[in-house]
Design a protein around this motif. Structure first.
Motif, PDB file in Angstrom:
ATOM      1  N   LEU A  56       0.840  -1.198   0.000  1.00  0.00           N
ATOM      2  CA  LEU A  56       0.000   0.000   0.000  1.00  0.00           C
ATOM      3  C   LEU A  56       0.871   1.243   0.000  1.00  0.00           C
ATOM      4  N   THR A  57       0.360   2.282  -0.650  1.00  0.00           N
ATOM      5  CA  THR A  57       0.986   3.589  -0.546  1.00  0.00           C
ATOM      6  C   THR A  57      -0.125   4.637  -0.529  1.00  0.00           C
ATOM      7  N   ASP A  58       0.238   5.920  -0.660  1.00  0.00           N
ATOM      8  CA  ASP A  58      -0.762   6.961  -0.412  1.00  0.00           C
ATOM      9  C   ASP A  58      -1.947   6.865  -1.373  1.00  0.00           C
ATOM     10  N   GLY A  59      -3.138   6.995  -0.788  1.00  0.00           N
ATOM     11  CA  GLY A  59      -4.366   6.956  -1.574  1.00  0.00           C
ATOM     12  C   GLY A  59      -4.938   5.575  -1.801  1.00  0.00           C
ATOM     13  N   ASP A  60      -4.200   4.523  -1.516  1.00  0.00           N
ATOM     14  CA  ASP A  60      -4.731   3.172  -1.664  1.00  0.00           C
ATOM     15  C   ASP A  60      -5.783   2.917  -0.588  1.00  0.00           C
ATOM     16  N   GLN A  61      -6.782   2.086  -0.928  1.00  0.00           N
ATOM     17  CA  GLN A  61      -7.881   1.835  -0.001  1.00  0.00           C
ATOM     18  C   GLN A  61      -8.277   0.374  -0.033  1.00  0.00           C
ATOM     19  N   LEU A  62      -8.391  -0.220   1.156  1.00  0.00           N
ATOM     20  CA  LEU A  62      -8.874  -1.584   1.306  1.00  0.00           C
ATOM     21  C   LEU A  62     -10.071  -1.577   2.246  1.00  0.00           C
ATOM     22  N   ASP A  63     -11.126  -2.313   1.857  1.00  0.00           N
ATOM     23  CA  ASP A  63     -12.325  -2.434   2.698  1.00  0.00           C
ATOM     24  C   ASP A  63     -12.604  -3.914   2.934  1.00  0.00           C
ATOM     25  N   ILE A  64     -12.678  -4.297   4.212  1.00  0.00           N
ATOM     26  CA  ILE A  64     -12.867  -5.704   4.571  1.00  0.00           C
ATOM     27  C   ILE A  64     -14.054  -5.813   5.523  1.00  0.00           C
ATOM     28  N   ALA A  65     -14.975  -6.724   5.205  1.00  0.00           N
ATOM     29  CA  ALA A  65     -16.102  -7.012   6.091  1.00  0.00           C
ATOM     30  C   ALA A  65     -16.183  -8.516   6.284  1.00  0.00           C
ATOM     31  N   MET A  66     -16.298  -8.958   7.536  1.00  0.00           N
ATOM     32  CA  MET A  66     -16.390 -10.372   7.865  1.00  0.00           C
ATOM     33  C   MET A  66     -17.525 -10.566   8.870  1.00  0.00           C
ATOM     34  N   GLN A  67     -18.340 -11.595   8.644  1.00  0.00           N
ATOM     35  CA  GLN A  67     -19.383 -11.938   9.597  1.00  0.00           C
ATOM     36  C   GLN A  67     -19.337 -13.434   9.872  1.00  0.00           C
ATOM     37  N   VAL A  68     -19.393 -13.783  11.150  1.00  0.00           N
ATOM     38  CA  VAL A  68     -19.518 -15.180  11.549  1.00  0.00           C
ATOM     39  C   VAL A  68     -20.891 -15.327  12.192  1.00  0.00           C
ATOM     40  N   GLU A  69     -21.742 -16.105  11.568  1.00  0.00           N
ATOM     41  CA  GLU A  69     -23.111 -16.234  12.041  1.00  0.00           C
ATOM     42  C   GLU A  69     -23.192 -17.163  13.245  1.00  0.00           C
ATOM     43  N   ALA A  70     -24.385 -17.294  13.795  1.00  0.00           N
ATOM     44  CA  ALA A  70     -24.595 -18.020  15.043  1.00  0.00           C
ATOM     45  C   ALA A  70     -23.991 -19.417  15.006  1.00  0.00           C
ATOM     46  N   ALA A  71     -23.216 -19.731  16.054  1.00  0.00           N
ATOM     47  CA  ALA A  71     -22.624 -21.044  16.282  1.00  0.00           C
ATOM     48  C   ALA A  71     -21.584 -21.445  15.244  1.00  0.00           C
ATOM     49  N   ALA A  72     -21.180 -20.529  14.374  1.00  0.00           N
ATOM     50  CA  ALA A  72     -20.145 -20.820  13.374  1.00  0.00           C
ATOM     51  C   ALA A  72     -18.792 -20.339  13.884  1.00  0.00           C
ATOM     52  N   GLY A  73     -17.729 -20.763  13.183  1.00  0.00           N
ATOM     53  CA  GLY A  73     -16.383 -20.351  13.542  1.00  0.00           C
ATOM     54  C   GLY A  73     -15.549 -20.111  12.300  1.00  0.00           C
ATOM     55  N   ALA A  74     -14.491 -19.305  12.428  1.00  0.00           N
ATOM     56  CA  ALA A  74     -13.608 -19.023  11.305  1.00  0.00           C
ATOM     57  C   ALA A  74     -12.286 -18.486  11.814  1.00  0.00           C
ATOM     58  N   THR A  75     -11.233 -18.772  11.053  1.00  0.00           N
ATOM     59  CA  THR A  75      -9.913 -18.196  11.285  1.00  0.00           C
ATOM     60  C   THR A  75      -9.553 -17.373  10.063  1.00  0.00           C
TER      61      THR A  75
END
Length: 287
Positions: free
Chosen positions: A75-94
């Protein structure tokens, strides 16, 4: 497998024109993990621009593992990253990353990373990206927002390396704004903000900040048993050969450490967190 679908949880910044006309990197990632008959899996997968995700094979008794890849290489100036993560009921994730994220010298605005993590009732997430390497003259603005149910379990690791010791690099100029907020059961339980001025090297040299070290890390563990496991964490930190400490209150444990370089830091993190998680760190962390 990675069809372009609704982006309800990632911002619409990709493709935004910038004032100076230089090429900028944009990336978006949106994942949802669900539970079906006791097995967690990635139910929703969206990727766009520079951000990609891959799912390596894991043991049958382990949650799915998502490896984030920034194909721009940094990354350098002006770069943009958008991250969204959802773990629903009783689920798991790494969640982890393929390699260290590199933030290079900027000539204008900071690079921006926005992360939003959601854990529903009984969910579990380990957020374990590899360290961020901060080069001299870099500028980064990063914000991480976590919204979780009261009975969910969340572990997060965030490390920053200020120049690579093996390359003789030092960091004198640049700026870093790193903000964390965690809401648990509808209540704000944690706000943490690290903000530097443009002379970041002078700040890092203070005894109350890095005191000459090149690497820092923070682990956050939010779970019903956080306070009960504090002594376990402190015992694991007892043999760490650099300053490290942990404290816990109100269902939140925070561990902080500073290290002379990335090699020492990662070696100890793999040992300590592998023992604390009761499973090895993701394979991409191997050194």
């Amino acid at each position: 497998m990675f069809a372009v679908i609704s982006r309800s949880r990632v911002t619409e910044r990709i493709g935004k024109a910038d004032d100076v006309g230089l090429q900028r990197s944009r990336g978006a990632l949106d994942l949802t993990f669900s539970n079906r008959e006791g097995i967690s899996y990635a139910a929703r997968r969206f990727q766009q621009g520079a951000l990609k995700v891959r799912f390596p094979n894991v043991a049958k008794d382990e949650p799915p593992e998502a490896v984030i890849i920034n194909t721009a290489g940094g990354l350098t100036d002006g770069d943009q990253l958008d991250i969204a993560m959802q773990v629903e009921a009783a689920a798991g994730a790494t969640i982890t990353s393929q390699a260290c994220e590199k933030v290079y010298r900027a000539i204008g605005e900071p690079a921006e990373i926005s992360v939003r993590l959601t854990l529903d009732a009984g969910a579990a997430m380990d957020w374990l990206p590899q360290p961020t390497i901060f080069f001299d003259g870099a500028r980064l603005r990063r914000e991480t927002q976590v919204t979780m149910a009261a009975d969910a379990r969340f572990m997060a690791l965030e490390s920053v390396i200020f120049g690579r010791a093996a390359m003789g690099e030092t960091v004198e100029a640049g700026s870093l704004s790193d903000v964390w907020t965690i809401e648990r059961g509808g209540r704000l339980v944690h706000v943490d903000r690290f903000v530097s001025g443009e002379e970041i090297g002078r700040m890092l040299g203070r005894a109350t900040v890095l005191d000459g070290h090149r690497a820092m890390t923070t682990m956050r563990y939010v779970a019903p048993d956080a306070s009960a496991r504090l002594e376990e964490m402190r015992e694991l930190l007892g043999s760490v050969p650099f300053p490290a400490a942990a404290s816990a209150w109100d269902g939140l444990m925070v561990m902080r450490a500073v290290a002379p370089d990335s090699y020492c830091l990662n070696r100890e993190l793999m040992r300590v967190l592998g023992a604390f998680r009761r499973r090895s760190m993701p394979r991409v962390w191997s050194i």
